[in-house]
Design a protein around this motif. Sequence first.
Motif, PDB file in Angstrom:
ATOM      1  N   ALA A 124      67.338 150.961  50.095  1.00 45.05           N
ATOM      2  CA  ALA A 124      66.895 149.735  50.770  1.00 45.05           C
ATOM      3  C   ALA A 124      65.601 149.983  51.534  1.00 45.05           C
ATOM      4  CB  ALA A 124      67.984 149.238  51.716  1.00 45.05           C
ATOM      5  N   ALA A 141      62.089 148.009  51.227  1.00 42.07           N
ATOM      6  CA  ALA A 141      61.456 147.427  52.416  1.00 42.07           C
ATOM      7  C   ALA A 141      60.003 147.888  52.555  1.00 42.07           C
ATOM      8  CB  ALA A 141      62.257 147.796  53.660  1.00 42.07           C
ATOM      9  N   ALA A 155      68.169 145.408  51.449  1.00 38.83           N
ATOM     10  CA  ALA A 155      66.889 145.204  52.125  1.00 38.83           C
ATOM     11  C   ALA A 155      66.689 143.730  52.464  1.00 38.83           C
ATOM     12  CB  ALA A 155      65.742 145.710  51.248  1.00 38.83           C
ATOM     13  N   ASN A 184      64.341 143.488  55.756  1.00 35.72           N
ATOM     14  CA  ASN A 184      63.354 144.545  55.551  1.00 35.72           C
ATOM     15  C   ASN A 184      63.017 145.323  56.823  1.00 35.72           C
ATOM     16  OD1 ASN A 184      62.667 144.305  52.664  1.00 35.72           O
ATOM     17  ND2 ASN A 184      62.185 142.208  53.295  1.00 35.72           N
ATOM     18  N   ILE A 195      68.694 147.024  58.119  1.00 36.40           N
ATOM     19  CA  ILE A 195      69.131 147.694  56.897  1.00 36.40           C
ATOM     20  C   ILE A 195      70.386 148.521  57.143  1.00 36.40           C
ATOM     21  CG2 ILE A 195      68.485 149.589  55.335  1.00 36.40           C
ATOM     22  CD1 ILE A 195      65.707 148.302  55.176  1.00 36.40           C
TER      23      ILE A 195
END
Lengths: 369, 324
Positions: free
Chosen positions: A74, A78, A297, A302, A307
């Motif tokens: 993630a 991001a 994400a 983000n 996260i």
Amino acid sequence: MSAGTGSDNLPWWATAVLLPVINVVLALIVSAIVILAIGEDPLGAMWTMVQGALGTSEGLGYTLYYATSLIFTALAVAVAFHGGLFNIGGEGQAYLGGLGVGLVCLAVGDMPWYLVLPLSVLGGAAFGGLWGAIPGYLQAYRGSHVVITTIMFNFIASSLMVYLMVNVLIRPGQMSPESAQFDKATFLPLVQDMAAAIGIQMNPSPLNFSLFLALAACVLVWAFIWHTRWGFALRTVGANENAARYAGIDPKKVIIIAMALSGALAGLLGVNEIHGVQHRLLLNFPAGMGFTGIAVALMGRNHPAGIVPAAILFGMLYQGGTELIFDYPSISRELVVVIQGVVILFAGALEHMFRPALVRLFTPKPAGV
Amino acid sequence: MMDSYFWLLSLLDSMFRLATPLLLAALAGFFSERAGVVDIGLEGKMLMAAFAAAATAAFTGSAGLGLLAAIGASLVLALLHGFACITHRGNQVVSGVALNITAMGLTAVLGNAWFEMGGRTPNLPATARFGELTLPLAETLRGIPVLGSFYYEVISGHNILVYLAMALVPLTAWVAYRTRFGLRLRAVGENPAAVDTAGISVPALRYQAVLIAGLLCGIAGAYLSTAQGAGFQTNMTAGKGYLALAALILGKWKPVPTLLACLLFAAADALQTRLQGVVMPGLGEVPVQLIEALPYLLTVLLLAGFMGKAIPPKASGRPYVKER
């Protein structure tokens, strides 16, 4: 692509908490409908999932082990996102990253784990980073779109790994395409052993030292994006490439660095999976975590602070889903995949649907209306 | 000599079988992307359709009803894509990814629950599938060397969907380049503002394009599970939607070159199974994984401008915001 910081006057908690909560609730409603369609009891099934994920120290360990992998993939999504890039290639970058980790672990022999860890992190980041940087370079200098190239690179990575595992890295005299096992000295310590050392009893789970590495990565990514010149350049390019160019930032360079960094983060999944748990190279170890990272994400807006909880939530879904099939044999664990898809739909593709409604809700009505 | 000729014929025969789902999905992508809506979701629509076709055919024993169900399921996903991307101006790539992942999960969950065979649907009897058609005179001409056997082995003996897919190529070209609808469709993918100025609704045109894509993906999915295969298996599309996207790009968003790209990918696929373990003179053993990765490598090289230049429709990926 906006990174989720709206210019409308929504209070911060509405964006950071309320919107993601609405998304989760909607995703859960959709999965409840699916469970009803199968003819099972949605509330009972969800309770079983929560218990399976959090009720025992073993379940909790598995939940956090899945979350560790998801934090890496993630963060990868991001970082690219803040640069205005959508990296769908996390799966392939994680695959190649794992190869880097595995090659390091095979090469170091019986070095102690704390000396191997920095090397395996470097190996994973380098291989994953390269697999991300090439699409970045192709977008920056050759004009091909990073979305298509990263999709293609996922397939190329998969073919490459099958070739390497079957023809090169396979342990001689073995049928299944797996490498030799790493030396025991290199194994990352398991959290259950670390807990036992300070007197806490935990049931066995694959949760290992990589969790701390993932949390450290969160802090570093946060510092990088919001507190360095490079991070500023990244966000500027993401917001407006022309403005960035006039400000003296070279967008081409930024795109390559963003994709390299993104790939490197995805590659660290290999540290958790290969160095931490499997202790050998094998096929298909990313197991879709690269794609799940997209959902995590998007749900986490983000931001590393979003996260981590989103990764834990999806870790719960993975672990709870495994428990679910014991009590509800007609529900398969792919239900997690449905939830993932719905979350991406609501939190990503339909982000403009809920926001205006919330804005209307929070904007005081003019007098006389 | 005759042996290698028949080897070639069987290769070409497989090529057409394998190219059909790619072609249908790539033409779906053609309509959507030429109208300015990026469609990463070909894969998900095909998968959902394949499941709907197999499940319906298993329950009703009718391949035709299966096809209708497949088209219906695919249209639902297409509408969802339109709702997110056209009505709410969401990110088209994100929406496509969401559809793919949802379809992957949903087909597995429903398949498991309804049939309890680990995500598969029951094996369909021949009556519930699209059967192979023997074209007129195929048996009579079979004896004629070279041409007769070519007609018998390669041209004849496919199911109706294969011929439909091939016929759709000229039809698509005609619609896109010779009709008013086609002109507007292409215009809305290049310069939606100009179309809007002419008093034509951009959202309506884009919805039509997205629905055509849904229809074609539905047929592609039905082909996989009720014509080529005899039932549904978990993730049976296995990346064919992405491969179709690659073919569309390699064909530079034009129907006939897209057909050629589909045939090329299908030939590579057919060769791959035949070349397993074969030692090529001068090259040694060709790794099957290289042939497998070839379509993706070609697409990357083409997009990067190392072999010609592929320029996507100008407005693709961009939601249209009407000026006030």
